[in-house]
Design a protein around this motif. Structure first.
Motif, PDB file in Angstrom:
ATOM      1  N   LEU A 107      13.626 -10.912 -49.014  1.00 40.92           N
ATOM      2  CA  LEU A 107      14.448 -10.220 -48.018  1.00 40.92           C
ATOM      3  C   LEU A 107      15.828 -10.854 -47.868  1.00 40.92           C
ATOM      4  O   LEU A 107      16.744 -10.231 -47.329  1.00 40.92           O
ATOM      5  N   GLY A 108      15.970 -12.097 -48.321  1.00 40.69           N
ATOM      6  CA  GLY A 108      17.247 -12.787 -48.189  1.00 40.69           C
ATOM      7  C   GLY A 108      17.471 -13.366 -46.802  1.00 40.69           C
ATOM      8  O   GLY A 108      18.610 -13.511 -46.351  1.00 40.69           O
ATOM      9  N   VAL A 109      16.381 -13.719 -46.102  1.00 35.26           N
ATOM     10  CA  VAL A 109      16.490 -14.316 -44.768  1.00 35.26           C
ATOM     11  C   VAL A 109      15.929 -15.730 -44.806  1.00 35.26           C
ATOM     12  O   VAL A 109      15.065 -16.056 -45.620  1.00 35.26           O
ATOM     13  N   ARG A 110      16.416 -16.568 -43.918  1.00 35.83           N
ATOM     14  CA  ARG A 110      15.973 -17.963 -43.879  1.00 35.83           C
ATOM     15  C   ARG A 110      14.646 -18.110 -43.141  1.00 35.83           C
ATOM     16  O   ARG A 110      13.828 -18.980 -43.476  1.00 35.83           O
ATOM     17  N   TYR A 111      14.398 -17.254 -42.139  1.00 32.44           N
ATOM     18  CA  TYR A 111      13.227 -17.448 -41.295  1.00 32.44           C
ATOM     19  C   TYR A 111      12.395 -16.162 -41.165  1.00 32.44           C
ATOM     20  O   TYR A 111      12.932 -15.057 -41.070  1.00 32.44           O
ATOM     21  N   ILE A 112      11.102 -16.366 -41.135  1.00 26.70           N
ATOM     22  CA  ILE A 112      10.134 -15.289 -40.910  1.00 26.70           C
ATOM     23  C   ILE A 112       9.405 -15.561 -39.604  1.00 26.70           C
ATOM     24  O   ILE A 112       8.976 -16.696 -39.347  1.00 26.70           O
ATOM     25  N   ILE A 113       9.281 -14.536 -38.760  1.00 30.58           N
ATOM     26  CA  ILE A 113       8.457 -14.640 -37.555  1.00 30.58           C
ATOM     27  C   ILE A 113       7.178 -13.845 -37.803  1.00 30.58           C
ATOM     28  O   ILE A 113       7.217 -12.634 -38.018  1.00 30.58           O
ATOM     29  N   ALA A 114       6.061 -14.552 -37.832  1.00 27.85           N
ATOM     30  CA  ALA A 114       4.754 -13.935 -38.051  1.00 27.85           C
ATOM     31  C   ALA A 114       3.879 -14.214 -36.842  1.00 27.85           C
ATOM     32  O   ALA A 114       3.826 -15.344 -36.352  1.00 27.85           O
ATOM     33  N   GLY A 115       3.208 -13.190 -36.354  1.00 36.94           N
ATOM     34  CA  GLY A 115       2.425 -13.385 -35.132  1.00 36.94           C
ATOM     35  C   GLY A 115       1.080 -12.702 -35.175  1.00 36.94           C
ATOM     36  O   GLY A 115       0.746 -11.970 -36.115  1.00 36.94           O
ATOM     37  N   SER A 116       0.303 -12.930 -34.136  1.00 43.93           N
ATOM     38  CA  SER A 116      -1.012 -12.312 -34.006  1.00 43.93           C
ATOM     39  C   SER A 116      -1.254 -11.939 -32.553  1.00 43.93           C
ATOM     40  O   SER A 116      -0.730 -12.573 -31.628  1.00 43.93           O
ATOM     41  N   ILE A 117      -2.033 -10.888 -32.366  1.00 44.01           N
ATOM     42  CA  ILE A 117      -2.431 -10.445 -31.028  1.00 44.01           C
ATOM     43  C   ILE A 117      -3.815 -11.019 -30.758  1.00 44.01           C
ATOM     44  O   ILE A 117      -4.779 -10.680 -31.455  1.00 44.01           O
ATOM     45  N   THR A 118      -3.916 -11.895 -29.783  1.00 37.88           N
ATOM     46  CA  THR A 118      -5.191 -12.564 -29.516  1.00 37.88           C
ATOM     47  C   THR A 118      -5.961 -11.940 -28.353  1.00 37.88           C
ATOM     48  O   THR A 118      -7.160 -12.174 -28.207  1.00 37.88           O
ATOM     49  N   LYS A 119      -5.265 -11.156 -27.551  1.00 38.02           N
ATOM     50  CA  LYS A 119      -5.943 -10.446 -26.455  1.00 38.02           C
ATOM     51  C   LYS A 119      -5.180  -9.163 -26.163  1.00 38.02           C
ATOM     52  O   LYS A 119      -3.950  -9.165 -26.072  1.00 38.02           O
ATOM     53  N   PHE A 120      -5.933  -8.072 -26.011  1.00 32.95           N
ATOM     54  CA  PHE A 120      -5.299  -6.768 -25.783  1.00 32.95           C
ATOM     55  C   PHE A 120      -6.341  -5.878 -25.122  1.00 32.95           C
ATOM     56  O   PHE A 120      -7.078  -5.152 -25.775  1.00 32.95           O
ATOM     57  N   THR A 121      -6.466  -5.976 -23.802  1.00 31.12           N
ATOM     58  CA  THR A 121      -7.565  -5.299 -23.115  1.00 31.12           C
ATOM     59  C   THR A 121      -7.108  -4.611 -21.840  1.00 31.12           C
ATOM     60  O   THR A 121      -6.158  -5.028 -21.186  1.00 31.12           O
ATOM     61  N   THR A 122      -7.836  -3.567 -21.519  1.00 34.16           N
ATOM     62  CA  THR A 122      -7.726  -2.912 -20.220  1.00 34.16           C
ATOM     63  C   THR A 122      -9.128  -2.845 -19.642  1.00 34.16           C
ATOM     64  O   THR A 122     -10.030  -2.301 -20.275  1.00 34.16           O
ATOM     65  N   GLU A 123      -9.312  -3.422 -18.467  1.00 34.73           N
ATOM     66  CA  GLU A 123     -10.639  -3.494 -17.866  1.00 34.73           C
ATOM     67  C   GLU A 123     -10.624  -2.927 -16.458  1.00 34.73           C
ATOM     68  O   GLU A 123      -9.606  -2.980 -15.761  1.00 34.73           O
ATOM     69  N   ASP A 124     -11.751  -2.419 -16.044  1.00 33.93           N
ATOM     70  CA  ASP A 124     -11.946  -1.961 -14.672  1.00 33.93           C
ATOM     71  C   ASP A 124     -13.168  -2.680 -14.113  1.00 33.93           C
ATOM     72  O   ASP A 124     -14.279  -2.508 -14.610  1.00 33.93           O
ATOM     73  N   LYS A 125     -12.964  -3.489 -13.110  1.00 33.63           N
ATOM     74  CA  LYS A 125     -14.060  -4.288 -12.567  1.00 33.63           C
ATOM     75  C   LYS A 125     -14.692  -3.675 -11.320  1.00 33.63           C
ATOM     76  O   LYS A 125     -15.640  -4.223 -10.773  1.00 33.63           O
ATOM     77  N   LYS A 126     -14.149  -2.542 -10.872  1.00 39.35           N
ATOM     78  CA  LYS A 126     -14.653  -1.969  -9.626  1.00 39.35           C
ATOM     79  C   LYS A 126     -15.607  -0.811  -9.870  1.00 39.35           C
ATOM     80  O   LYS A 126     -16.606  -0.671  -9.184  1.00 39.35           O
ATOM     81  N   TYR A 127     -15.275   0.021 -10.876  1.00 39.57           N
ATOM     82  CA  TYR A 127     -16.081   1.201 -11.126  1.00 39.57           C
ATOM     83  C   TYR A 127     -16.983   0.980 -12.318  1.00 39.57           C
ATOM     84  O   TYR A 127     -16.559   0.445 -13.327  1.00 39.57           O
ATOM     85  N   GLY A 128     -18.233   1.444 -12.222  1.00 41.48           N
ATOM     86  CA  GLY A 128     -19.161   1.235 -13.311  1.00 41.48           C
ATOM     87  C   GLY A 128     -19.713   2.506 -13.902  1.00 41.48           C
ATOM     88  O   GLY A 128     -20.669   2.469 -14.651  1.00 41.48           O
TER      89      GLY A 128
END
Length: 228
Positions: A107-128
């Motif tokens: 790509l001709g760039v000096r730096y690469i930023i590489a990442g990961s998603i370690t948590k990605f949640t939507t929760e409902d604790k009131k309704y079951g």
């Protein structure tokens, strides 16, 4: 006389910050942001929203934050996709720092930023009832929910393969409402986009934005480790 007037005008604009010398631009590190890996959350994600590439969506938002909140120069994401396709870099190899360094050289760039998603949640604790499985609702249409997003990223020197910066970002949201995706969680539907106003206004969209902002902030704090 005209030449003198032009010189004076350029000087005034430079002082006002309206003209950026080429030397100043070259002092800003250039980076390429790779799609974030989301294998750690794929079991939840694929079961709720199908095959939508959330790693690409998160990377796009990180790019926006870098452009708006830092002195980095950021390569166009479409160019990255083109180069990856042309060079036939396998997705399974892209997590390797040496492979990422190779991509940076192409790509001709000096730096690469590489990442990961370690948590990605939507929760409902009131309704079951109705659609609740393991604390996860199929979709984002929750009136009372808790959404969390956590990200990790590394800045890699494309010349050496060395990891120079490791940073994290996390965000959460407890606001109600949001968007309903794919009709009750069976899939994302053809019109879904992480860049849409509907998604950004949702609880999960808000958590993602906070996580991206914190991640970029932590990278910028360590920017002095990077050379132009």
């Amino acid at each position: 006389m005209k030449a003198r007037l032009v010189t004076v005008l350029v000087t005034v604009l430079a002082v006002a910050g309206m003209v950026v010398p080429a030397s100043a631009q070259s002092e800003r590190p250039m980076v390429a942001v790779m799609d974030f890996d989301y294998s750690a959350v794929n079991n939840w994600w694929s079961g709720v929203w199908g095959n939508y590439d959330i790693g690409k969506g998160v990377a796009d938002q990180v790019v926006d934050e870098l452009i708006n909140e830092s002195d980095f120069r950021v390569i166009e994401r479409k160019r990255i996709d083109t180069v990856l396709a042309e060079q036939d870099f396998q997705a399974s190899d892209r997590a390797d720092p040496h492979t990422q360094a190779q991509i940076g050289k192409v790509l001709g760039v000096r730096y690469i930023i590489a990442g990961s998603i370690t948590k990605f949640t939507t929760e409902d604790k009131k309704y079951g009832a109705g659609g609740l499985g393991g604390g996860v609702i199929g979709g984002l249409g929750l009136k009372k929910s808790k959404s969390e997003v956590q990200l990790n990223a590394r800045v890699i020197d494309a010349e050496t393969g060395e990891i120079l910066i490791a940073a994290k970002g996390k965000g959460d949201s407890k606001k109600g409402g949001g968007v309903t995706v794919g009709g009750g969680g069976s899939g994302v539907g053809g019109g879904f986009s992480m860049g849409s106003d509907e998604y950004r206004a949702s609880a999960l969209g808000e958590a993602q934005e906070k996580a991206c902002m914190e991640l970029v902030e932590n990278i910028v704090k360590r920017q002095n480790k990077l050379q132009p």
